[in-house]
Scaffold this motif. Structure first.
Motif, PDB file in Angstrom:
ATOM      1  N   GLU A  31     -23.975 -30.383  -1.397  1.00 30.97           N
ATOM      2  CA  GLU A  31     -23.450 -31.025  -0.200  1.00 30.97           C
ATOM      3  C   GLU A  31     -24.370 -30.757   0.985  1.00 30.97           C
ATOM      4  OE1 GLU A  31     -19.323 -30.424   0.644  1.00 30.97           O
ATOM      5  OE2 GLU A  31     -18.774 -30.351  -1.475  1.00 30.97           O
ATOM      6  N   ASP A  32     -24.440 -31.721   1.893  1.00 31.25           N
ATOM      7  CA  ASP A  32     -25.213 -31.613   3.119  1.00 31.25           C
ATOM      8  C   ASP A  32     -24.304 -32.062   4.255  1.00 31.25           C
ATOM      9  OD1 ASP A  32     -26.879 -32.112   5.357  1.00 31.25           O
ATOM     10  OD2 ASP A  32     -28.596 -32.553   4.065  1.00 31.25           O
ATOM     11  N   ARG A  33     -23.994 -31.181   5.178  1.00 23.46           N
ATOM     12  CA  ARG A  33     -23.013 -31.511   6.214  1.00 23.46           C
ATOM     13  C   ARG A  33     -23.485 -32.632   7.127  1.00 23.46           C
ATOM     14  NH1 ARG A  33     -22.892 -26.933  10.878  1.00 23.46           N
ATOM     15  NH2 ARG A  33     -21.540 -28.549  11.718  1.00 23.46           N
ATOM     16  N   PHE A  34     -24.800 -32.858   7.232  1.00 22.64           N
ATOM     17  CA  PHE A  34     -25.321 -33.935   8.071  1.00 22.64           C
ATOM     18  C   PHE A  34     -25.535 -35.236   7.295  1.00 22.64           C
ATOM     19  CE2 PHE A  34     -26.540 -30.172  10.531  1.00 22.64           C
ATOM     20  CZ  PHE A  34     -25.919 -30.489  11.725  1.00 22.64           C
ATOM     21  N   LEU A  35     -25.450 -35.152   5.986  1.00 22.55           N
ATOM     22  CA  LEU A  35     -25.552 -36.346   5.145  1.00 22.55           C
ATOM     23  C   LEU A  35     -24.399 -36.311   4.135  1.00 22.55           C
ATOM     24  CD1 LEU A  35     -29.418 -36.316   4.509  1.00 22.55           C
ATOM     25  CD2 LEU A  35     -28.168 -37.863   6.051  1.00 22.55           C
ATOM     26  N   PRO A  36     -23.179 -36.391   4.622  1.00 24.80           N
ATOM     27  CA  PRO A  36     -22.031 -36.272   3.716  1.00 24.80           C
ATOM     28  C   PRO A  36     -21.856 -37.509   2.849  1.00 24.80           C
ATOM     29  CG  PRO A  36     -21.288 -36.839   5.911  1.00 24.80           C
ATOM     30  CD  PRO A  36     -22.774 -36.597   6.015  1.00 24.80           C
ATOM     31  N   ARG A  37     -21.293 -37.314   1.692  1.00 19.49           N
ATOM     32  CA  ARG A  37     -20.940 -38.429   0.813  1.00 19.49           C
ATOM     33  C   ARG A  37     -19.525 -38.176   0.299  1.00 19.49           C
ATOM     34  NH1 ARG A  37     -24.396 -35.212  -1.655  1.00 19.49           N
ATOM     35  NH2 ARG A  37     -23.694 -34.214  -3.578  1.00 19.49           N
ATOM     36  N   PHE A  38     -18.842 -39.259  -0.006  1.00 18.34           N
ATOM     37  CA  PHE A  38     -17.429 -39.178  -0.335  1.00 18.34           C
ATOM     38  C   PHE A  38     -17.077 -40.124  -1.480  1.00 18.34           C
ATOM     39  CE2 PHE A  38     -17.996 -38.542   4.203  1.00 18.34           C
ATOM     40  CZ  PHE A  38     -17.300 -37.367   4.451  1.00 18.34           C
ATOM     41  N   LEU A  39     -16.103 -39.735  -2.269  1.00 19.32           N
ATOM     42  CA  LEU A  39     -15.423 -40.682  -3.132  1.00 19.32           C
ATOM     43  C   LEU A  39     -14.364 -41.383  -2.288  1.00 19.32           C
ATOM     44  CD1 LEU A  39     -14.950 -38.755  -6.496  1.00 19.32           C
ATOM     45  CD2 LEU A  39     -16.830 -40.246  -5.774  1.00 19.32           C
ATOM     46  N   ILE A  40     -14.228 -42.679  -2.496  1.00 19.30           N
ATOM     47  CA  ILE A  40     -13.238 -43.475  -1.775  1.00 19.30           C
ATOM     48  C   ILE A  40     -11.990 -43.542  -2.643  1.00 19.30           C
ATOM     49  CG2 ILE A  40     -12.711 -45.720  -0.763  1.00 19.30           C
ATOM     50  CD1 ILE A  40     -15.792 -46.201  -0.684  1.00 19.30           C
ATOM     51  N   THR A  41     -10.870 -43.032  -2.127  1.00 21.35           N
ATOM     52  CA  THR A  41      -9.630 -43.081  -2.881  1.00 21.35           C
ATOM     53  C   THR A  41      -8.554 -43.759  -2.047  1.00 21.35           C
ATOM     54  OG1 THR A  41      -8.676 -40.966  -2.155  1.00 21.35           O
ATOM     55  CG2 THR A  41     -10.249 -40.892  -3.977  1.00 21.35           C
ATOM     56  N   GLN A  42      -7.552 -44.296  -2.746  1.00 25.70           N
ATOM     57  CA  GLN A  42      -6.404 -44.919  -2.080  1.00 25.70           C
ATOM     58  C   GLN A  42      -5.142 -44.209  -2.540  1.00 25.70           C
ATOM     59  OE1 GLN A  42      -5.312 -48.971  -3.111  1.00 25.70           O
ATOM     60  NE2 GLN A  42      -4.758 -49.390  -0.980  1.00 25.70           N
ATOM     61  N   ARG A  65      -5.979 -47.000   5.212  1.00 29.21           N
ATOM     62  CA  ARG A  65      -5.489 -47.114   3.839  1.00 29.21           C
ATOM     63  C   ARG A  65      -6.116 -46.124   2.881  1.00 29.21           C
ATOM     64  NH1 ARG A  65      -7.038 -53.028   2.253  1.00 29.21           N
ATOM     65  NH2 ARG A  65      -8.908 -52.406   3.421  1.00 29.21           N
ATOM     66  N   LEU A  66      -7.190 -45.461   3.305  1.00 36.42           N
ATOM     67  CA  LEU A  66      -8.031 -44.711   2.385  1.00 36.42           C
ATOM     68  C   LEU A  66      -8.071 -43.219   2.697  1.00 36.42           C
ATOM     69  CD1 LEU A  66     -11.054 -47.184   2.366  1.00 36.42           C
ATOM     70  CD2 LEU A  66      -9.122 -47.108   0.763  1.00 36.42           C
ATOM     71  N   PHE A  67      -8.418 -42.460   1.681  1.00 39.76           N
ATOM     72  CA  PHE A  67      -8.688 -41.035   1.834  1.00 39.76           C
ATOM     73  C   PHE A  67     -10.058 -40.787   1.214  1.00 39.76           C
ATOM     74  CE2 PHE A  67      -8.184 -36.534   0.388  1.00 39.76           C
ATOM     75  CZ  PHE A  67      -8.041 -35.970   1.648  1.00 39.76           C
ATOM     76  N   LEU A  68     -11.002 -40.322   2.019  1.00 35.84           N
ATOM     77  CA  LEU A  68     -12.365 -40.050   1.560  1.00 35.84           C
ATOM     78  C   LEU A  68     -12.498 -38.550   1.339  1.00 35.84           C
ATOM     79  CD1 LEU A  68     -14.407 -42.318   4.024  1.00 35.84           C
ATOM     80  CD2 LEU A  68     -13.107 -42.958   1.987  1.00 35.84           C
ATOM     81  N   ARG A  69     -13.002 -38.195   0.195  1.00 37.90           N
ATOM     82  CA  ARG A  69     -13.108 -36.773  -0.152  1.00 37.90           C
ATOM     83  C   ARG A  69     -14.357 -36.526  -0.983  1.00 37.90           C
ATOM     84  NH1 ARG A  69     -12.255 -36.149  -5.477  1.00 37.90           N
ATOM     85  NH2 ARG A  69     -10.741 -37.453  -6.602  1.00 37.90           N
ATOM     86  N   PRO A  70     -14.769 -35.248  -1.079  1.00 39.30           N
ATOM     87  CA  PRO A  70     -15.906 -34.938  -1.964  1.00 39.30           C
ATOM     88  C   PRO A  70     -15.554 -35.226  -3.419  1.00 39.30           C
ATOM     89  CG  PRO A  70     -15.396 -33.100  -0.486  1.00 39.30           C
ATOM     90  CD  PRO A  70     -14.269 -34.066  -0.372  1.00 39.30           C
TER      91      PRO A  70
END
Length: 200
Positions: free
Chosen positions: A54-65, A7-12
């Motif tokens: 950004e850190d490719r080994f410690l990624p973080r994302f906004l959660i969008t629908q 249901r979700l799209f995770l993005r920077p």
């Protein structure tokens, strides 16, 4: 880096997300359950969060629908480093609680973590927030048996926190992030994070 789940799209996060992010997270009932977010939460705090490297080994994302009217922002999920281990953290805006978004986003990030070489992920929640424990258990974590005091910027003090861990046992099947329980356990064998590399 982007992740699509059921249901979700995770993005920077991007600078233009600041106002919407602030609207969702500037809620004391959300911030008091986080360790690193201050209260009151301001536009400058949102800007600093979005400006983090950004850190490719410690990624973080906004959660969008995604939806017919565009993608709405629901919260945030990602990995950070705590005492040399990869830690899963997340929050969901209060109006979207109880719909399974946190568990779905967590499973998606755990699938990515496994695929990029993490062996063990830890997580925790303040003991007065048992709903977060249910999210972690649905995502495949198990309790370590430890309760430790962890400082919360939002509370302005340390508060008891229940610890969880998930250790990956088999190589990733990156086409299926639906259930981490079949490929992980909460054994307490130490495992380091993958070595840091600079992106080409």
């Amino acid at each position: 880096m982007f992740i699509r789940s059921e249901r979700l799209f995770l993005r920077p996060g991007w600078p233009e997300d600041r106002d919407e992010l602030l609207t969702l997270v500037a809620d004391e009932t959300v911030v008091r359950n986080l360790a690193r977010a201050p209260w009151p939460y301001t536009a400058d705090d949102a800007r600093r969060f979005l400006d983090l490297p950004e850190d490719r080994f410690l990624p973080r994302f906004l959660i969008t629908q995604p939806g017919a009217a565009g993608a709405r922002l629901l919260g945030c999920v990602g990995l950070s480093e705590i005492q040399g281990e990869a830690n899963l953290g997340y929050w969901i805006a209060r109006e979207h609680w109880g719909q399974g978004f946190a568990s779905e986003a967590a499973r998606a990030v755990l699938s990515l973590a496994r695929s990029i070489g993490h062996k063990r992920i830890v997580a925790s929640h303040f003991i007065d927030n048992p709903a977060s424990g249910r999210v972690l258990e649905k995502a495949g974590f198990a309790r370590t048996g430890r309760i430790v005091d962890r400082f919360s910027q939002g509370r302005g003090t340390a508060y008891p926190s229940r610890e969880y861990a998930l250790e990956f046992d088999v190589p990733c099947d990156c086409d299926d992030d639906s259930d981490n329980r079949g490929v992980a356990s909460a054994r307490m064998n130490p495992a380091r994070m993958p070595p840091r590399r600079h992106a080409a």
